[in-house]
Design a protein around this motif. Structure first.
Motif, PDB file in Angstrom:
ATOM      1  N   LEU A  76       0.823  -1.205   0.000  1.00 49.87           N
ATOM      2  CA  LEU A  76       0.000   0.000   0.000  1.00 49.87           C
ATOM      3  C   LEU A  76       0.861   1.260   0.000  1.00 49.87           C
ATOM      4  O   LEU A  76       0.580   2.222  -0.724  1.00 49.87           O
ATOM      5  N   ALA A  77       1.925   1.255   0.796  1.00 49.98           N
ATOM      6  CA  ALA A  77       2.823   2.413   0.835  1.00 49.98           C
ATOM      7  C   ALA A  77       3.620   2.554  -0.451  1.00 49.98           C
ATOM      8  O   ALA A  77       4.166   3.625  -0.730  1.00 49.98           O
ATOM      9  N   SER A  78       3.675   1.468  -1.246  1.00 58.39           N
ATOM     10  CA  SER A  78       4.458   1.472  -2.484  1.00 58.39           C
ATOM     11  C   SER A  78       3.606   1.689  -3.729  1.00 58.39           C
ATOM     12  O   SER A  78       4.128   1.653  -4.837  1.00 58.39           O
ATOM     13  N   GLY A  79       2.299   1.882  -3.554  1.00 63.20           N
ATOM     14  CA  GLY A  79       1.467   2.212  -4.699  1.00 63.20           C
ATOM     15  C   GLY A  79       0.264   1.334  -4.947  1.00 63.20           C
ATOM     16  O   GLY A  79      -0.514   1.598  -5.877  1.00 63.20           O
ATOM     17  N   ALA A  80       0.051   0.269  -4.169  1.00 57.92           N
ATOM     18  CA  ALA A  80      -1.152  -0.543  -4.337  1.00 57.92           C
ATOM     19  C   ALA A  80      -2.390   0.301  -4.032  1.00 57.92           C
ATOM     20  O   ALA A  80      -2.373   1.139  -3.131  1.00 57.92           O
ATOM     21  N   GLN A  81      -3.464   0.071  -4.799  1.00 53.50           N
ATOM     22  CA  GLN A  81      -4.677   0.857  -4.615  1.00 53.50           C
ATOM     23  C   GLN A  81      -5.906  -0.049  -4.571  1.00 53.50           C
ATOM     24  O   GLN A  81      -6.038  -0.963  -5.389  1.00 53.50           O
TER      25      GLN A  81
ATOM     26  N   HIS B 233     -15.982   3.436  -2.872  1.00 56.02           N
ATOM     27  CA  HIS B 233     -17.005   4.298  -3.453  1.00 56.02           C
ATOM     28  C   HIS B 233     -16.643   4.689  -4.883  1.00 56.02           C
ATOM     29  O   HIS B 233     -16.860   5.829  -5.322  1.00 56.02           O
ATOM     30  N   GLY B 234     -16.051   3.727  -5.610  1.00 50.35           N
ATOM     31  CA  GLY B 234     -15.719   3.934  -7.003  1.00 50.35           C
ATOM     32  C   GLY B 234     -14.448   4.719  -7.255  1.00 50.35           C
ATOM     33  O   GLY B 234     -14.081   4.970  -8.410  1.00 50.35           O
ATOM     34  N   ARG B 235     -13.749   5.090  -6.190  1.00 51.50           N
ATOM     35  CA  ARG B 235     -12.520   5.874  -6.337  1.00 51.50           C
ATOM     36  C   ARG B 235     -11.361   5.149  -5.670  1.00 51.50           C
ATOM     37  O   ARG B 235     -11.543   4.479  -4.645  1.00 51.50           O
ATOM     38  N   PRO B 236     -10.139   5.290  -6.237  1.00 51.38           N
ATOM     39  CA  PRO B 236      -8.988   4.606  -5.635  1.00 51.38           C
ATOM     40  C   PRO B 236      -8.588   5.235  -4.307  1.00 51.38           C
ATOM     41  O   PRO B 236      -8.563   6.461  -4.167  1.00 51.38           O
ATOM     42  N   LEU B 237      -8.323   4.392  -3.332  1.00 51.54           N
ATOM     43  CA  LEU B 237      -7.802   4.843  -2.052  1.00 51.54           C
ATOM     44  C   LEU B 237      -6.279   4.776  -2.149  1.00 51.54           C
ATOM     45  O   LEU B 237      -5.685   3.700  -2.131  1.00 51.54           O
ATOM     46  N   ASP B 238      -5.649   5.943  -2.302  1.00 53.81           N
ATOM     47  CA  ASP B 238      -4.219   6.013  -2.587  1.00 53.81           C
ATOM     48  C   ASP B 238      -3.459   6.308  -1.304  1.00 53.81           C
ATOM     49  O   ASP B 238      -3.576   7.393  -0.736  1.00 53.81           O
ATOM     50  N   LEU B 239      -2.670   5.346  -0.847  1.00 50.88           N
ATOM     51  CA  LEU B 239      -1.910   5.492   0.397  1.00 50.88           C
ATOM     52  C   LEU B 239      -0.402   5.514   0.128  1.00 50.88           C
ATOM     53  O   LEU B 239       0.397   5.383   1.053  1.00 50.88           O
ATOM     54  N   ARG B 240      -0.018   5.710  -1.093  1.00 48.96           N
ATOM     55  CA  ARG B 240       1.398   5.652  -1.453  1.00 48.96           C
ATOM     56  C   ARG B 240       2.192   6.754  -0.768  1.00 48.96           C
ATOM     57  O   ARG B 240       1.743   7.894  -0.649  1.00 48.96           O
ATOM     58  N   ASP B 241       3.388   6.393  -0.315  1.00 52.37           N
ATOM     59  CA  ASP B 241       4.344   7.357   0.215  1.00 52.37           C
ATOM     60  C   ASP B 241       5.443   7.516  -0.833  1.00 52.37           C
ATOM     61  O   ASP B 241       6.178   6.564  -1.119  1.00 52.37           O
ATOM     62  N   GLU B 242       5.545   8.698  -1.407  1.00 52.86           N
ATOM     63  CA  GLU B 242       6.457   8.925  -2.521  1.00 52.86           C
ATOM     64  C   GLU B 242       7.926   8.775  -2.128  1.00 52.86           C
ATOM     65  O   GLU B 242       8.795   8.690  -2.997  1.00 52.86           O
ATOM     66  N   ARG B 243       8.216   8.745  -0.841  1.00 51.80           N
ATOM     67  CA  ARG B 243       9.606   8.576  -0.408  1.00 51.80           C
ATOM     68  C   ARG B 243      10.099   7.142  -0.562  1.00 51.80           C
ATOM     69  O   ARG B 243      11.310   6.890  -0.525  1.00 51.80           O
ATOM     70  N   VAL B 244       9.175   6.207  -0.707  1.00 50.95           N
ATOM     71  CA  VAL B 244       9.541   4.797  -0.844  1.00 50.95           C
ATOM     72  C   VAL B 244      10.058   4.540  -2.249  1.00 50.95           C
ATOM     73  O   VAL B 244       9.342   4.734  -3.228  1.00 50.95           O
TER      74      VAL B 244
ATOM     75  N   LEU C 123      -6.497  -8.798  -8.716  1.00 48.20           N
ATOM     76  CA  LEU C 123      -5.239  -8.463  -8.055  1.00 48.20           C
ATOM     77  C   LEU C 123      -4.368  -7.546  -8.908  1.00 48.20           C
ATOM     78  O   LEU C 123      -3.713  -6.637  -8.380  1.00 48.20           O
ATOM     79  N   ARG C 124      -4.343  -7.755 -10.208  1.00 48.69           N
ATOM     80  CA  ARG C 124      -3.489  -6.936 -11.063  1.00 48.69           C
ATOM     81  C   ARG C 124      -3.917  -5.472 -11.031  1.00 48.69           C
ATOM     82  O   ARG C 124      -3.072  -4.570 -11.066  1.00 48.69           O
ATOM     83  N   ARG C 125      -5.215  -5.224 -10.986  1.00 48.59           N
ATOM     84  CA  ARG C 125      -5.687  -3.847 -10.893  1.00 48.59           C
ATOM     85  C   ARG C 125      -5.193  -3.190  -9.605  1.00 48.59           C
ATOM     86  O   ARG C 125      -4.800  -2.021  -9.599  1.00 48.59           O
ATOM     87  N   ILE C 126      -5.196  -3.945  -8.512  1.00 48.55           N
ATOM     88  CA  ILE C 126      -4.779  -3.395  -7.229  1.00 48.55           C
ATOM     89  C   ILE C 126      -3.275  -3.114  -7.204  1.00 48.55           C
ATOM     90  O   ILE C 126      -2.821  -2.084  -6.681  1.00 48.55           O
ATOM     91  N   LEU C 127      -2.504  -3.999  -7.815  1.00 46.88           N
ATOM     92  CA  LEU C 127      -1.047  -3.946  -7.667  1.00 46.88           C
ATOM     93  C   LEU C 127      -0.310  -3.313  -8.839  1.00 46.88           C
ATOM     94  O   LEU C 127       0.906  -3.154  -8.782  1.00 46.88           O
ATOM     95  N   GLN C 128      -1.010  -2.938  -9.895  1.00 46.89           N
ATOM     96  CA  GLN C 128      -0.321  -2.360 -11.038  1.00 46.89           C
ATOM     97  C   GLN C 128       0.342  -1.026 -10.696  1.00 46.89           C
ATOM     98  O   GLN C 128       1.307  -0.623 -11.347  1.00 46.89           O
ATOM     99  N   GLY C 129      -0.137  -0.354  -9.655  1.00 50.70           N
ATOM    100  CA  GLY C 129       0.459   0.915  -9.250  1.00 50.70           C
ATOM    101  C   GLY C 129       1.757   0.776  -8.476  1.00 50.70           C
ATOM    102  O   GLY C 129       2.432   1.767  -8.209  1.00 50.70           O
ATOM    103  N   VAL C 130       2.111  -0.457  -8.110  1.00 54.91           N
ATOM    104  CA  VAL C 130       3.395  -0.686  -7.444  1.00 54.91           C
ATOM    105  C   VAL C 130       4.452  -0.776  -8.543  1.00 54.91           C
ATOM    106  O   VAL C 130       4.694  -1.838  -9.114  1.00 54.91           O
TER     107      VAL C 130
END
Length: 330
Positions: free
Chosen positions: A175-180, A184-195, A212-219
């Motif tokens: 999650l801190a590395s980009g998983a989303q 409510h139809g919107r991504p919950l973005d918890l990424r920390d850009e320092r990682v 799973l790929r949709r969730i983890l493609q942001g990592v």
């Protein structure tokens, strides 16, 4: 980025107050050791409080001696763990010139095992709820804010930070590395850009969160995935087969990623338990995982040649699979 409770604009103004809320005498040098290559490091326990969230964030910092700023690994434990765990990895990093900050997540830490034994199932289920998963990621952000913003921050290279975690802590890391995940139809973005990179040990899939790929493609940061063929998760109300760890690796969007699957073992083998997964195998796997994690951090942050062919040769007897996405890496 979606802003959550405790991370709004006023939160940064309160960081100084939060730092002042560190308990008196909490910075305690516990040990000086040299387990790797003759390096010396200090172990510090600190009890921080995130005032806006009214949440304690105890940490243990393994800090190499020296005057030059060093890279940092920030580590998240599995359910029921603590800042004292995964010392086999934190000590190895520090002994090789990399600081390692081990957080304790108070809503899903070792306190789960205290109290009435008949209520432990309810406590485990509460620890696995969404609010705690979000709070863990906020713990990571807060811990980095406090460490980098204080006197000890002068010893850390803020441009070379790796997130790492085991089990539930691997989800925190992702999650801190980009998983989303969608809310409510919107991504919950918890990424920390320092990682800048991620070490993912025994990662469960994101339960009931869809493809799973949709969730983890942001990592997209470099990632190292460590597991074993008997890495099965069994807790009340939740089961995850060993194949799920490989599915997480496959779905992660990292352009550079490594996967190590050890033969046999168990899910808890990667904790500080010395006999989990078999006493002999336990020690051999931890030694291999230490070396691989160190090589990954150095490669991801410093572009050093990792020497993977030699690592594979040395540990071939306990490896079931080793995969590298980025064929030029040898």
């Amino acid at each position: 980025m979606t802003k959550l409770s405790g991370t709004d604009l006023g939160r940064r103004k309160l960081l100084r107050c939060a730092g002042a809320a560190v308990l008196a005498g909490a910075v305690q040098p516990l040990a000086i050791a040299s387990p790797a290559q003759g390096a010396i490091f200090t172990t510090l326990d600190m009890d921080w409080i995130d005032v806006p969230r009214r949440r304690g964030v105890p940490v243990r910092l393994y800090l190499p001696q020296g005057v030059r700023p060093v890279p940092l690994v920030v580590f998240s434990h599995g359910i029921g763990g603590s800042r004292h765990g995964y010392s086999w990895l934190g000590q190895h990093f520090a002994g090789n010139g990399i600081a390692s900050l081990h957080m304790q997540h108070v809503g899903s830490d070792s306190q789960l095992w205290s109290g009435n034994v008949f209520n432990v199932v309810e406590r485990l289920r509460a620890a696995a709820r969404e609010s705690e998963a979000i709070a863990r990621t906020q713990d990571l952000r807060f811990a980095l804010d406090i460490l980098l913003g204080g006197e000890l921050g002068k010893r850390i290279d803020a441009g070379r930070i790796v997130a790492a975690g085991h089990s539930y802590g691997a989800n925190t890391t992702l999650l801190a590395s980009g998983a989303q995940v969608l809310r409510h139809g919107r991504p919950l973005d918890l990424r920390d850009e320092r990682v800048r990179a991620a070490i993912v040990i025994s990662a469960p899939p994101f339960y009931r969160e869809g493809e799973l790929r949709r969730i983890l493609q942001g990592v997209t940061v470099p990632s190292l995935h460590i597991t074993c063929t008997d890495d099965v998760i069994r807790i009340p109300g939740y089961y995850s087969a060993a194949e799920d760890r490989v599915a997480v690796f496959d779905a992660t969007g990292s352009a550079r990623k490594w996967l190590s699957v050890f033969q046999g073992g168990s899910h808890s083998m990667f904790t500080d338990r010395g006999a989990a997964g078999g006493r002999v195998l336990n020690g051999r796997v931890k030694a291999a995982a230490r070396d691989l994690s160190l090589a990954f951090v150095r490669h991801a942050l410093e572009e050093e040649a990792p020497g993977l062919a030699e690592w594979q040769r040395r540990h071939a007897a306990i490896l079931a699979r080793f995969s590298v996405v980025a064929p030029e890496v040898v």
